[in-house]
Design an enzyme around this catalytic site. Structure first.
Site, PDB file in Angstrom:
ATOM      1  N   CYS A   1      34.594 -12.611 -27.080  1.00 28.08           N
ATOM      2  CA  CYS A   1      33.135 -12.820 -27.023  1.00 28.08           C
ATOM      3  C   CYS A   1      32.818 -14.307 -26.876  1.00 28.08           C
ATOM      4  O   CYS A   1      31.897 -14.679 -26.157  1.00 28.08           O
ATOM      5  CB  CYS A   1      32.456 -12.287 -28.280  1.00 28.08           C
TER       6      CYS A   1
ATOM      7  N   CYS B   1      33.297  -2.875 -20.451  1.00 26.96           N
ATOM      8  CA  CYS B   1      33.928  -3.325 -21.693  1.00 26.96           C
ATOM      9  C   CYS B   1      32.922  -3.505 -22.808  1.00 26.96           C
ATOM     10  O   CYS B   1      33.289  -3.855 -23.931  1.00 26.96           O
ATOM     11  CB  CYS B   1      34.685  -4.623 -21.470  1.00 26.96           C
TER      12      CYS B   1
END
Lengths: 395, 147
Positions: B103, B33
Site C-alpha cells: 500500500c 487486487c
C-alpha cells in the site's frame, strides 16, 4: 469506539453457551479421569463420552459406532479425504469436489494432487449450486470419492446433498460432506441423503472449540489418521477430550431441541436484513440463493468499496462481521467462493458476511443497517471507482 | 494489527476529495487486487504543491498511506515531493504490517503518477522522475502456497 457490542460472525465461531460451559465444568478438575483407564474413576468419564456420542449419532440418524470424535472440522475433512484416498487407491485415484469448498477440503485435495491423485473441481452456478450434470460427467471408473460441502460457509448456499448422495451411491463411490456450517443449524440425515462420511465441529453451534467429529458409515474402510492408541475403535488415537466431548454433546442436544424455532426466527431476521439492505442501499448484490440458504447467513457485496475498510468502520461501531476481500484473506485475491460465482474481482472485494446467532434480535440488525448506510456512503465518497461510475452515468 | 497512526489516518483521512482542473492527476493500482489510489495535485508557477487531494478504493492501510502521502508532499516543491518514499510514508505511520507494505508503494507511485501527469501537461521534465507503472502489484511475486 462504540460501547455497543454486536457479534455477527457466527460462521467464524460462536459463543459457548452457558449451559454447555456448565456441563463441561466437572470434567476439568473433578472428574478428570482418562476414559481409557480401568478404574471406576475413569469409567465415569467414559460414560459421559458415550452419552455424548449417542446424542450426536441420533442427531444425524447414525449409529453410535459410526461417530468418531476428532480435534475439529479441519481434522475431520483431512481424515475423511486422505483416509479414503489411501484406502481405495487400488480402485482408482480420482476425486471429485467443488470450487467452493472450505480450504480444509481444497488444500487437502491439492495435497493429494501432489501425491499422484487427480482431482476434478466442479463449477458452481451464480448462486453457488454445484452443477449435477457436470458431476455426472466427471464420474470415471477410477473415481473413489465425491466430497461436496453440505452448505457453504461464506454464502450459505445449501447444496443438493441428497441428489449428490444418490448419484454417488448409484456409482458405488464414497460421498463425504463437510457439514461444519450446516450441522446443528438445519436437519441432516445420513441415511436419507446417502452420506458415507460427514465432518462437523462443535464451536459452530455454541459448543467449545477444539472438538469435532467425523461420521463414518459402517463398512467404509478408511484407516486411521492419528496413530498411537486404541481410542475411537482404534481409528483415532489420542486421549479423549472429555470436557470438549461433553460440551459437544450438550451443544448438539440444545441445537436439536430448538432447531425448528431457531430456523424460523433466523430466516425471518435474515430476510428482513436482506430486504432493508437491498431497498435502502444502492448498487448491492446479495450473494448465494435466497431460499436454499442457511438461516443465519447473509452475504452482500457493496460495489465500489473494499471489505476491510468496511469491517474496520463496523468494528468502530461495535459490530463484528467478516469479508471475503483480499485484505482479509491475506492474499491478493478475494474469496475463491465469490470468484467461483463469477463475480469480478472488484465486486468480490466489497463483500460483507453477516452470520446471526440465536441471540440476534431485530434491533441489532436495524442498528447494523443504519451504520452500514453511513459507512457505505462514506467509503463511496472517497472511492475513485465510484467517482468514475458516477461520471459515466452522468454522460 | 494497525498502529494508532494508521487508524487515525484511516478514520480521519486528511485531504480526501478532488481538485478541479488539477495541475496533475495520477491513478495507480488495480481493482483486481483491491487497491486504487488517485491523487490530485495543485502546483503553482514556482513548482510548489499548493494543494493535494486523494481518493482511494482499498483497505485501511491503503486509505491511511494515501492520507499520509498527501500530508508529506503538501507545500513541498515537486523535487522534494519526489523524494517522499514509501519508507517515509510507512515511518510516518509508525509502520505497517508486512502484508500491507505494498500500500505504501502504491502511495509513492500515485504521487509520481500525478507528478508525471503535471510534467507532461506542461511539457517539462522533472529530473529523477520516471514514467510510473500504473500497477505495482505486477511486480510482486506470488507467494508459494504450501500444502
Amino acid at each position: 469506539m462504540s460501547d455497543k457490542f454486536i457479534y455477527l460472525d457466527n460462521a467464524a465461531t460462536t459463543k459457548t453457551s452457558p449451559e454447555v460451559f456448565e456441563a463441561m465444568k466437572p470434567y476439568f478438575s473433578e472428574l478428570y479421569g482418562n476414559p481409557s483407564s480401568i478404574y471406576a474413576f475413569g469409567g465415569k468419564a467414559k460414560a459421559v463420552v458415550e452419552e455424548a456420542r449417542e446424542i450426536i449419532a441420533d442427531s444425524i440418524g447414525a449409529k453410535t459406532n459410526e461417530i468418531y470424535f476428532t480435534g475439529g472440522g479441519s481434522e475431520s475433512d483431512n481424515w475423511a479425504i486422505i483416509g479414503a484416498a489411501e484406502a481405495y487407491k487400488s480402485k482408482g485415484r480420482h476425486i471429485i469436489t467443488s470450487k467452493i469448498e472450505h480450504h480444509g477440503v481444497l488444500h487437502t485435495c491439492k495435497y493429494l494432487e501432489k501425491n499422484g491423485y487427480e482431482v476434478t473441481y466442479l463449477n458452481v452456478d451464480e448462486k453457488g449450486f454445484v452443477d449435477i450434470e457436470e458431476l455426472k460427467r466427471a464420474i470415471r471408473p477410477e473415481t473413489i470419492l465425491i466430497t461436496i460441502m453440505y452448505a457453504n460457509n461464506e454464502i450459505g448456499t445449501i447444496e443438493p446433498v441428497a441428489e449428490i448422495g444418490r448419484i454417488a451411491k448409484e456409482h458405488g463411490i464414497l460421498f463425504h460432506t463437510d457439514a461444519v456450517q450446516a450441522y446443528g443449524h438445519i436437519p441432516i440425515n445420513v441415511d436419507n441423503e446417502n452420506i458415507d462420511m460427514l465432518s462437523a465441529s462443535a464451536h459452530k453451534l455454541n459448543g467449545p472449540k477444539g472438538i469435532g467429529f467425523l461420521y463414518i458409515r459402517k463398512g467404509v474402510k478408511i484407516g486411521s489418521y492419528i496413530h498411537g492408541g486404541g481410542q475411537e475403535r482404534s481409528r483415532r488415537a489420542g486421549t479423549h477430550n472429555v470436557p470438549g466431548i461433553v460440551g459437544f454433546g450438550k451443544a448438539a442436544e440444545l441445537a436439536l431441541s430448538n432447531m425448528e424455532d431457531r430456523i424460523k426466527k433466523q430466516t425471518e431476521l435474515r430476510d428482513y436484513f436482506i430486504k432493508r439492505v437491498t431497498e435502502e442501499i444502492k448498487y448491492v448484490r446479495i450473494n448465494g440463493d435466497l431460499t436454499k440458504r442457511l438461516p443465519n447467513n447473509i452475504n452482500v457485496c457493496f460495489r465500489f468499496i473494499e471489505g476491510e475498510s468496511m469491517l474496520i468502520l463496523l468494528d468502530m461501531n461495535g459490530i463484528c462481521a467478516s469479508s471475503g476481500s483480499a485484505c482479509t484473506s491475506g492474499s491478493l485475491d478475494p474469496s475463491h467462493v465469490l470468484l467461483a460465482l463469477g463475480l469480478p474481482h472488484e465486486i468480490a472485494h466489497g463483500s460483507l458476511r453477516i452470520t446471526l446467532s440465536q441471540e440476534t434480535v431485530k434491533e441489532d440488525l436495524d442498528y447494523v443497517v443504519d451504520k452500514l448506510k453511513e459507512i457505505v456512503d462514506r467509503l463511496r465518497s472517497m472511492s475513485p471507482l465510484y467517482e468514475d461510475f458516477v461520471q459515466k452515468e452522468e454522460r | 494489527m494497525y498502529s494508532e497512526k494508521v487508524m487515525d489516518h484511516f478514520s480521519n483521512p486528511r485531504n480526501v476529495g478532488e481538485i478541479e482542473n488539477a495541475s496533475g492527476v495520477g491513478t495507480v493500482g488495480n481493482a483486481k487486487c483491491g487497491d486504487i489510489m488517485r491523487i490530485f495535485l495543485d502546483i503553482d508557477d514556482n513548482q510548489i504543491i499548493k494543494d493535494v487531494k486523494f481518493k482511494t478504493f482499498g483497505c485501511g492501510a491503503a486509505v491511511a498511506t494515501s492520507s499520509m502521502a498527501t500530508e508529506l508532499v503538501k507545500g513541498k516543491s515537486v523535487y522534494d515531493a519526489l523524494k517522499v518514499t514509501n519508507k517515509a510514508v510507512m515511518d510516518a505511520l509508525d509502520g505497517l504490517p508486512p502484508v500491507k507494505v505494498h500500500c505504501s508503494l502504491l502511495a509513492e507511485e500515485a504521487i509520481h503518477a500525478a507528478l508525471w501527469d503535471y510534467a507532461e501537461k506542461n511539457g517539462i521534465k522533472i529530473e529523477g522522475l520516471e514514467k510510473p507503472k500504473n500497477d505495482i502489484s505486477e511486480e510482486e511475486e506470488e507467494e508459494e502456497e504450501d500444502y
